[in-house]
Design an enzyme around this catalytic site. Structure first.
Site, short mmCIF file in Angstrom:
data_model
loop_
_atom_site.label_atom_id
_atom_site.label_comp_id
_atom_site.label_asym_id
_atom_site.label_seq_id
_atom_site.Cartn_x
_atom_site.Cartn_y
_atom_site.Cartn_z
CB ALA A 96 10.01 26.29 -39.59
CB CYS A 97 15.64 26.43 -42.05
SG CYS A 97 15.06 26.71 -43.72
N GLY A 98 15.70 24.14 -39.69
CA GLY A 98 16.36 23.75 -38.45
C GLY A 98 17.80 24.24 -38.42
#
Length: 279
Positions: A119-121
């Site tokens: 879920a890296c931004g």
């Protein structure tokens, strides 16, 4: 230095059933951090939580899918940490990568990978533009498959998941040929790590790109999954769950057929449905 096998760990669990409690032995998926370091320049470029095993393949696949390297020859050497100041057990959680002399990759785009996860931004437009800047090509439309081939993939993936069978706690990524026959599978606590291991294994065996192949991942299709698939030249990507909106955008931009909710004899096609041959 050989990495000890540590993909699963034993634990005691208490099972509550029909108002009674009993203890039994169980297996858990091992989860430990892996630090990927470049030796020149001397820099940590990523820390990811992963299941130990195929660590060099994971590092190679990560470097390839992030555009740090473009082929196997760009890696001169990989090794576990030999720093005496680091606890002996933890040295197996650090992989040092020495790139070939003269290779100076742009490492700034890797900043987001400190303690990276699925879920890296990331900004959608910026991320797609970065893939284009790296030279990821739109995938040619040649491969077509029948629905029956797609239907057959989940059972093959599950049958090949040895560690999942023991623990119930791992994701998998598998590559299939154009007839739907499984060629290889890698497991990890993270979907993106499993895919990096799969791509890294193929890279080190000189089996990239995956031009006429199908990749399937357990769980959902995220931006990371489609980014790595685009870099590896995968024309068809399947998952058992839903894709994210950014995953669909990447698939559309790079000509990937993206399939989700693949369960039984049903699936959704989100992009490039012309590769599915309805007879």
């Amino acid at each position: 230095m050989t990495k000890p096998v540590g993909s699963k760990s034993k634990a005691t669990v208490w099972v509550v059933e029909n108002g009674k409690m009993r203890s039994r032995s169980d297996h858990l998926t091992t989860e430990e951090p892996l630090e990927i370091r470049l030796l020149s320049p001397n820099r940590t470029i990523a820390v990811t939580m992963r299941t130990p095993g195929a660590d060099f393949e994971l590092a190679a696949g990560f470097l390839y899918s992030e555009g740090v390297i473009s082929c196997k020859k760009d890696i001169q050497r990989m090794s576990y940490c030999v720093d005496e100041s680091v606890d002996g057990e933890q040295r197996y959680n650090i992989v040092n990568v020495e790139l070939k002399e003269g290779l100076s990759p742009d490492l700034q785009p890797l900043e987001r990978h400190f303690f990276t996860n699925s879920a890296c931004g990331v900004c959608g437009k910026t991320s797609i533009a970065a893939l284009q800047m790296r030279g990821c090509s739109v995938i040619s439309p040649g491969l077509t498959v029948t629905p029956d081939i797609i239907y057959s993939l989940p059972d093959q993936l599950r049958a090949a998941q040895g560690i999942f069978t023991a623990t119930g706690g791992l994701h998998a990524a598998a590559v299939f040929d154009s007839r739907g026959q499984i060629l290889n599978l890698r497991e990890d606590v993270g979907r993106h790590n499993a895919l990096d291991k799969l791509i890294g294994t193929a890279l080190l065996a000189d089996e990239l790109p995956f031009n006429d192949h199908i990749v399937m991942v357990s769980g959902r299709s995220s931006f990371e999954i489609l980014q790595k698939s685009a870099a590896a030249g995968v024309p068809i990507v399947c998952s058992v769950s839903a894709p994210s909106s950014l995953a669909v955008s990447v698939a559309q931009e790079f000509g990937i057929t993206l399939i989700g909710f693949l369960r039984g004899e049903r699936f959704n096609v989100y992009t490039k449905c012309e590769r599915i041959n309805i007879v």
